[in-house]
Scaffold this active site. Structure first.
Site, PDB file in Angstrom:
ATOM      1  N   ARG A  20       0.825  -1.219   0.000  1.00  0.00           N
ATOM      2  CA  ARG A  20       0.000   0.000   0.000  1.00  0.00           C
ATOM      3  C   ARG A  20       0.856   1.264   0.000  1.00  0.00           C
ATOM      4  O   ARG A  20       0.433   2.287  -0.535  1.00  0.00           O
ATOM      5  CB  ARG A  20      -0.952  -0.004   1.199  1.00  0.00           C
ATOM      6  CG  ARG A  20      -2.164  -0.886   0.961  1.00  0.00           C
ATOM      7  CD  ARG A  20      -3.077  -0.906   2.166  1.00  0.00           C
ATOM      8  NE  ARG A  20      -4.399  -1.408   1.821  1.00  0.00           N
ATOM      9  CZ  ARG A  20      -5.371  -1.578   2.705  1.00  0.00           C
ATOM     10  NH1 ARG A  20      -5.173  -1.292   3.989  1.00  0.00           N
ATOM     11  NH2 ARG A  20      -6.548  -2.029   2.312  1.00  0.00           N
ATOM     12  N   LYS A  72     -18.277 -16.203   4.799  1.00  0.00           N
ATOM     13  CA  LYS A  72     -19.681 -15.895   5.077  1.00  0.00           C
ATOM     14  C   LYS A  72     -20.466 -15.386   3.882  1.00  0.00           C
ATOM     15  O   LYS A  72     -20.054 -14.443   3.219  1.00  0.00           O
ATOM     16  CB  LYS A  72     -19.744 -14.825   6.172  1.00  0.00           C
ATOM     17  CG  LYS A  72     -19.216 -15.310   7.505  1.00  0.00           C
ATOM     18  CD  LYS A  72     -19.560 -14.303   8.590  1.00  0.00           C
ATOM     19  CE  LYS A  72     -18.335 -13.934   9.389  1.00  0.00           C
ATOM     20  NZ  LYS A  72     -18.257 -12.558   9.765  1.00  0.00           N
ATOM     21  N   GLY A 123      -7.642  -9.030   0.551  1.00  0.00           N
ATOM     22  CA  GLY A 123      -6.310  -9.374   1.028  1.00  0.00           C
ATOM     23  C   GLY A 123      -5.968 -10.856   0.917  1.00  0.00           C
ATOM     24  O   GLY A 123      -4.836 -11.201   0.577  1.00  0.00           O
ATOM     25  N   GLY A 176     -12.537  -4.177   1.728  1.00  0.00           N
ATOM     26  CA  GLY A 176     -13.923  -3.717   1.864  1.00  0.00           C
ATOM     27  C   GLY A 176     -14.320  -2.759   0.742  1.00  0.00           C
ATOM     28  O   GLY A 176     -15.430  -2.837   0.210  1.00  0.00           O
TER      29      GLY A 176
END
Ligand code: 3PG
Ligand code: MG
Length: 404
Positions: free
Chosen positions: A39, A203, A360, A383
């Site tokens: 990053r 999930k 990630g 996200g």
């Protein structure tokens, strides 16, 4: 996502100006040492452009989740040191726990054109995540112009991503932001077909809106990982002790119907690697077996996609022109349960297509296999890239000044 008609850094007159740049320097640390500087490197083009064009560059970012208090272990000091190495010029660290404090103010006052400083972790301030005006105003008071290059945080409406834009003359997106929008945006809105999306992770609940959006866009939607078992249950299969979200079985049924109605091929695992229990620790050696997905024994849990599924998914990827992948196919932290994730990473690296990875875990998988340079674009956002795939507007982008 609306068309990207926002100013970019090249639209700003930056010479001699104080430019506050929001980066996503939320990097993994182990005992104060940066373990992956992807990053930081991704932010360099914007910083270098500003330095080369005579701006006074004031960098800021969050790191971790200090929740509004100064946590020494979450200081951005190591990032300033790494930036100094990578840029080959000193990046002064303004170590104020209140972020905009005496050190920062004095440093900004003393800046010359082309200088670079880094502020302390913006989440040391309780106002940051609540987007409270006073902190936005303090940040804005340091600068004439604002550049947001923090794609990984573009889904957050915080002081340092959104609020601050009210306290500077103009705001623009940096190069990283523009590149992320170009790749993710084009892939979803204007893909070269066949367009294949691969979703994994534990999930279903995390991916509801992504699945719905992609069922309107993709030619093939592949579902693996823990979330696949709720889909298998929705098909009427017994899934043993595999991960199940029983509040989402009806949702999965609806999505299976919708895929059929929309003419989208929805691929689920046809076989699965099972164990008796979850490995503890996660990378412990464990006994595995393979069953067809409709024959999982009552006392076994699915932990990875099986060999037939690896071939099925790899074939779909091979024939694609655009592929987006988010989420691992199994418990890839365990080498015995990593074959599914590896197979997808390999298929993506070998395919003759535009390949895009968000998240990630999937990025870590291609990195550890040495395939990263064969992937078209690895997003720096987890996200944020998911919300993009949901078709949402990201506040950190929307808040920038419109192009003239
Ligand atoms: C990330 O790592 O996903 C971004 O830096 C955003 O961090 P957050 O999820 O703590 O807001
Ligand atoms: Mg100002």
């Amino acid at each position: 996502m609306a068309k990207f008609n926002k100013k970019t850094v090249e639209d700003l007159a930056v010479n001699g100006k104080r430019v506050l740049v929001r980066c996503d320097f939320n990097v993994p640390l182990k005992e104060g040492v940066i373990t992956d500087d992807t990053r930081i490197r991704a932010a360099l083009p914007t910083i270098q452009y500003l330095v080369d064009n005579g701006a006074r560059v004031i960098l800021c970012s969050h790191l971790g989740k200090p929740k509004g208090t100064a946590k020494p272990e979450l200081t951005l000091a190591p990032v300033a040191a790494r930036l100094t190495e990578l840029l080959g010029k000193e990046v002064l660290f303004a170590a104020d726990d209140e972020v905009v404090g005496p050190n920062a103010k004095a440093a900004v006052e003393a800046m010359k054109d082309g200088d670079v400083i880094l502020l302390q972790n913006t989440r040391f301030r309780p106002e940051e995540e609540k987007n409270v005006e006073n902190f936005s105003e303090e940040l804005g008071s340091l600068a004439d112009l604002f550049v947001n290059d923090a794609f990984g945080t573009a889904h957050r409406a915080h002081c340092s991503t959104v609020g601050v834009t009210n306290y500077v003359k103009e705001s623009a997106n940096g190069y990283l932001m523009a590149k992320e929008v170009e790749f993710l945006g084009n892939a979803v809105e204007n893909p070269v077909r066949p367009f294949v999306c691969i979703l994994g992770g534990a999930k279903v609940a995390d991916k509801l809106a992504v699945i719905e959006n992609l069922l309107n866009k993709a030619d093939t939607l592949i579902i693996g990982g823990g979330m696949a078992y709720t889909f298998l249950k929705a098909k009427g299969y017994e899934i043993g002790t595999s991960l199940l979200d029983d509040t989402k079985v009806d949702y999965c049924k609806e999505m299976l119907d919708r895929a059929e109605k929309n003419g989208v091929q929805l691929l689920l695992p046809v076989d699965t690697v099972v164990t008796k229990e979850f490995p503890d620790p996660i990378d412990a050696e464990i006994e595995t077996e393979v069953y067809d997905s409709d024959k999982i024994p009552a006392d076994k849990m699915g932990m990875d996609i099986g060999p037939k599924t690896r071939a099925l998914f790899s074939d779909a990827i091979k024939n694609a022109k655009t592929v987006v992948w988010n989420g691992p196919m199994g418990v890839f932290e365990n080498p015995q349960l990593a074959e599914g994730t590896k197979a997808v990473a390999r298929a993506l690296a070998e395919a003759d297509c535009t390949s895009i990875i968000g998240g990630g875990d999937s990025a870590a998988a291609v990195n550890s296999l040495g395939f990263a340079d064969r992937i078209t674009h690895i997003s720096t956002g987890g996200g944020a890239s998911l919300e993009f795939l949901e078709g949402k507007e990201l506040p950190g982008i929307t808040a920038m000044t419109d192009k003239d």
